[in-house]
Design a protein around this motif. Structure first.
Motif, mmCIF file in Angstrom:
data_model
loop_
_atom_site.group_PDB
_atom_site.id
_atom_site.type_symbol
_atom_site.label_atom_id
_atom_site.label_comp_id
_atom_site.label_asym_id
_atom_site.label_seq_id
_atom_site.Cartn_x
_atom_site.Cartn_y
_atom_site.Cartn_z
ATOM 1 N N UNK A 90 43.598 62.383 130.007
ATOM 2 C CA UNK A 90 44.214 62.082 131.300
ATOM 3 C C UNK A 90 43.309 62.518 132.446
ATOM 4 N N UNK A 91 42.524 63.551 132.226
ATOM 5 C CA UNK A 91 41.600 63.979 133.277
ATOM 6 C C UNK A 91 40.466 62.965 133.452
ATOM 7 N N UNK A 92 39.987 62.411 132.349
ATOM 8 C CA UNK A 92 38.960 61.376 132.437
ATOM 9 C C UNK A 92 39.505 60.148 133.160
ATOM 10 N N UNK A 93 40.752 59.803 132.870
ATOM 11 C CA UNK A 93 41.377 58.675 133.561
ATOM 12 C C UNK A 93 41.484 58.965 135.056
ATOM 13 N N UNK A 94 41.774 60.205 135.403
ATOM 14 C CA UNK A 94 41.878 60.595 136.811
ATOM 15 C C UNK A 94 40.511 60.540 137.495
ATOM 16 N N UNK A 95 39.469 60.946 136.806
ATOM 17 C CA UNK A 95 38.132 61.013 137.405
ATOM 18 C C UNK A 95 37.463 59.656 137.544
ATOM 19 N N UNK A 96 37.920 58.652 136.797
ATOM 20 C CA UNK A 96 37.211 57.375 136.734
ATOM 21 C C UNK A 96 37.167 56.608 138.065
ATOM 22 N N UNK A 97 38.299 56.393 138.756
ATOM 23 C CA UNK A 97 38.252 55.597 139.994
ATOM 24 C C UNK A 97 37.553 56.341 141.131
ATOM 25 N N UNK A 98 37.130 55.582 142.122
ATOM 26 C CA UNK A 98 36.472 56.178 143.282
ATOM 27 C C UNK A 98 37.493 56.614 144.336
ATOM 28 N N UNK A 99 38.502 55.792 144.569
ATOM 29 C CA UNK A 99 39.502 56.132 145.591
ATOM 30 C C UNK A 99 40.494 57.158 145.047
ATOM 31 N N UNK A 100 40.910 58.070 145.929
ATOM 32 C CA UNK A 100 41.819 59.137 145.511
ATOM 33 C C UNK A 100 43.160 58.563 145.044
ATOM 34 N N UNK A 102 47.015 57.174 140.518
ATOM 35 C CA UNK A 102 47.690 56.114 139.758
ATOM 36 C C UNK A 102 47.162 56.060 138.330
ATOM 37 N N UNK A 103 45.849 56.225 138.172
ATOM 38 C CA UNK A 103 45.251 56.197 136.838
ATOM 39 C C UNK A 103 45.762 57.355 135.988
ATOM 40 N N UNK A 104 45.889 58.519 136.581
ATOM 41 C CA UNK A 104 46.451 59.678 135.872
ATOM 42 C C UNK A 104 47.887 59.390 135.424
ATOM 43 N N UNK A 105 48.682 58.800 136.312
ATOM 44 C CA UNK A 105 50.083 58.511 135.987
ATOM 45 C C UNK A 105 50.162 57.544 134.805
ATOM 46 N N UNK A 106 49.360 56.481 134.848
ATOM 47 C CA UNK A 106 49.403 55.478 133.784
ATOM 48 C C UNK A 106 48.916 56.041 132.445
ATOM 49 N N UNK A 107 47.807 56.785 132.503
ATOM 50 C CA UNK A 107 47.265 57.349 131.265
ATOM 51 C C UNK A 107 48.248 58.323 130.629
ATOM 52 N N UNK A 113 55.100 67.101 132.883
ATOM 53 C CA UNK A 113 53.645 67.236 132.840
ATOM 54 C C UNK A 113 53.171 67.226 134.288
ATOM 55 N N UNK A 114 52.533 68.298 134.703
ATOM 56 C CA UNK A 114 52.136 68.454 136.101
ATOM 57 C C UNK A 114 50.630 68.682 136.187
ATOM 58 N N UNK A 115 49.932 67.787 136.861
ATOM 59 C CA UNK A 115 48.526 68.028 137.199
ATOM 60 C C UNK A 115 48.493 68.544 138.635
ATOM 61 N N UNK A 116 47.837 69.672 138.839
ATOM 62 C CA UNK A 116 47.761 70.282 140.154
ATOM 63 C C UNK A 116 46.329 70.694 140.438
ATOM 64 N N UNK A 117 45.898 70.498 141.673
ATOM 65 C CA UNK A 117 44.531 70.868 142.022
ATOM 66 C C UNK A 117 44.406 71.188 143.501
ATOM 67 N N UNK A 118 43.344 71.950 143.835
ATOM 68 C CA UNK A 118 42.965 72.178 145.223
ATOM 69 C C UNK A 118 41.513 71.753 145.365
ATOM 70 N N UNK A 119 40.843 72.226 146.378
ATOM 71 C CA UNK A 119 39.476 71.782 146.612
ATOM 72 C C UNK A 119 38.486 72.303 145.576
ATOM 73 N N UNK A 120 38.839 73.360 144.874
ATOM 74 C CA UNK A 120 37.881 74.001 143.979
ATOM 75 C C UNK A 120 38.246 73.942 142.503
ATOM 76 N N UNK A 121 39.489 73.776 142.148
ATOM 77 C CA UNK A 121 39.882 73.840 140.739
ATOM 78 C C UNK A 121 41.105 72.956 140.481
ATOM 79 N N UNK A 122 41.405 72.804 139.200
ATOM 80 C CA UNK A 122 42.580 72.039 138.809
ATOM 81 C C UNK A 122 43.133 72.619 137.519
#
Length: 425
Positions: free
Chosen positions: A118-128, A133-138, A89-98
């Motif tokens: 998993x995207x909501x888990x990724x978006x939740x924290x403020x620090x990158x 880490x949130x994406x990995x755990x979710x 499972x690979x999440x990939x993104x650049x400055x404009x899309x994912x």
């Protein structure tokens, strides 16, 4: 001539060394990559890489995150040595899309709802770094559940340290725990918050039921019940296969004040039984006086203490019920004063009534002294009914007990679809 040959040999050796070095770098297995170098420094990236590698091994699916400046995501994925398993499972993104790519059997069970989760888990924290880490755990949690494993949390925050993570009994994956003391209303000092967090962590791990506290000022347009349920679900609270837990959410007014009725306890799994409706109302009565006095640290400390009592009771003897509820804190001074005041009022009323009926007369020696001569002449006698006292009692309705809902636990579902119990006070 010899110098030319030596120079050529030197260049050849240098090229060979450089190519070998480049090959070694390119063939290093990666789980977290940031080729832009803008967001993850080397130390954090290595920790996250080890973090993802650990969980990938636990669920036997590579969990990978890539941030890149290459706009062709598929070409980027092909160019990097990502993971070592067929299932990925690979999440990939650049400055404009994912985007999110799945490979192997796991892709068949990974639907749009899972991708959104998993995207909501990724978006939740403020620090990158926390987002990664949130994406990995979710993702690890979702994959584990699909593979028939149960997932729980252990105490700790986003340390990204897999050495603090372990596999428990029955293939339970113990992940880092989301914060159990969340003071968004800012009514606690840093030391009070840290102390409560420690107490909640120790209680949760000891009892196997997640116990958390949240203060909030803005409910974001939701009811208190909806907010508590959603906060619990979307922050991944809960322990064991039943996602067992209890969360206390307290709404604080502007200025740091508290109004009665602004607390809600949400429960899931075994927490629904351990903290039934009677128990929730009991705990509410114990901590509300401190909340109204704005003594929040004391109120939450008492909440932890009573929660410990309820969890211990549930794990050893079965849950408390209305028939065997524990004795609450007896406020000796308060009730003594109330009892004295009530006694004085009743005594005053009784004595005043008795005094009103008294007549001041002189005592006579003989009964005949109270009668005038020649006035008593009885010629006949009759019994005359003057009055009666009637006592009435209302009939007890056998169905009345079923109509009472003040102590029952409500049942509801959050926006995620999870079933919750709970109650407010």
């Amino acid at each position: 001539m010899k110098k030319r040959i030596f120079a050529l040999l030197t260049v050849f050796v240098l090229c060979l060394v450089m190519s070998v070095t480049a090959f070694a770098v390119n063939t290093e297995v990666q789980y977290v990559s940031d080729d832009s170098g803008m967001y993850l420094d080397t130390d954090i990236r290595e920790k996250l890489n080890g973090y993802a590698e650990f969980f990938s091994g636990e669920v036997d699916v590579d969990i990978i995150f890539v941030y890149t400046h290459i706009t062709d995501f598929e070409e980027c994925i092909k160019s990097l040595p990502l993971g070592e398993r067929q299932e990925k499972i690979i999440m990939i993104e650049d400055e404009e899309s994912w985007d999110l790519y799945t490979y192997g059997e796991v892709g068949k069970d990974f639907g749009e709802e899972d991708i959104s989760a998993v995207r909501e888990a990724y978006n939740a924290p403020e620090r990158f770094s926390d987002s990664v880490a949130s994406y990995i755990k979710a993702t690890a949690k979702l994959v584990a559940q699909k593979k028939g494993k149960t997932v729980s949390f252990a105490q700790g925050e986003n340390s990204f340290d897999s050495s603090a993570t372990k596999t428990g009994p029955n293939n339970t994956i113990i992940l880092d725990k989301p914060d159990r003391m969340v003071d968004m209303a800012d009514v606690l000092s840093s030391s009070e918050e840290a102390d409560l967090r420690t107490k909640l962590n120790e209680l949760s791990v000891k009892g196997g039921i997640d116990v958390s506290v949240v203060t909030v000022s803005d409910l974001m347009g939701k009811t208190l019940e909806e907010y508590a349920n959603d906060f619990y679900d979307y922050n991944w609270y809960g322990m064991g296969a039943g996602v067992n837990g209890i969360i206390l959410v307290v709404r604080i007014n502007d200025g740091g004040t508290y109004s009665k009725g602004n607390s809600w306890i949400s429960t899931t799994g075994t927490g629904v039984t351990a903290f039934n409706g009677d128990g929730i109302q009991f705990i509410g009565k114990q901590i509300t006086p401190e909340l109204k006095k704005e003594k929040y640290y004391e109120a939450f400390t008492e909440f932890v203490s009573w929660s410990d009592d309820f969890v211990t009771q549930y794990n050893t003897k079965g849950a408390y019920t209305s028939d065997n509820m524990p004795e609450g804190d007896f406020q000796f001074g308060k009730y003594i004063l109330i009892s004295l005041a009530v006694g004085l009022v009743v005594a005053f009323i009784v004595t005043a009534s008795m005094k009103k009926k008294l007549n001041t007369v002189a005592l006579k020696a003989e009964a005949s002294d109270y009668m005038k001569p020649g006035t008593l002449n009885v010629t006949s006698a009759n019994d005359v009914f003057l009055y009666s006292n009637v006592s009435r009692r209302e009939k007890t309705n056998s169905n009345s007990s079923s109509n009472s809902s003040s102590s029952s636990s409500s049942s509801s579902s959050s926006s995620s679809g999870m079933s919750h119990g709970g109650g407010g006070f």
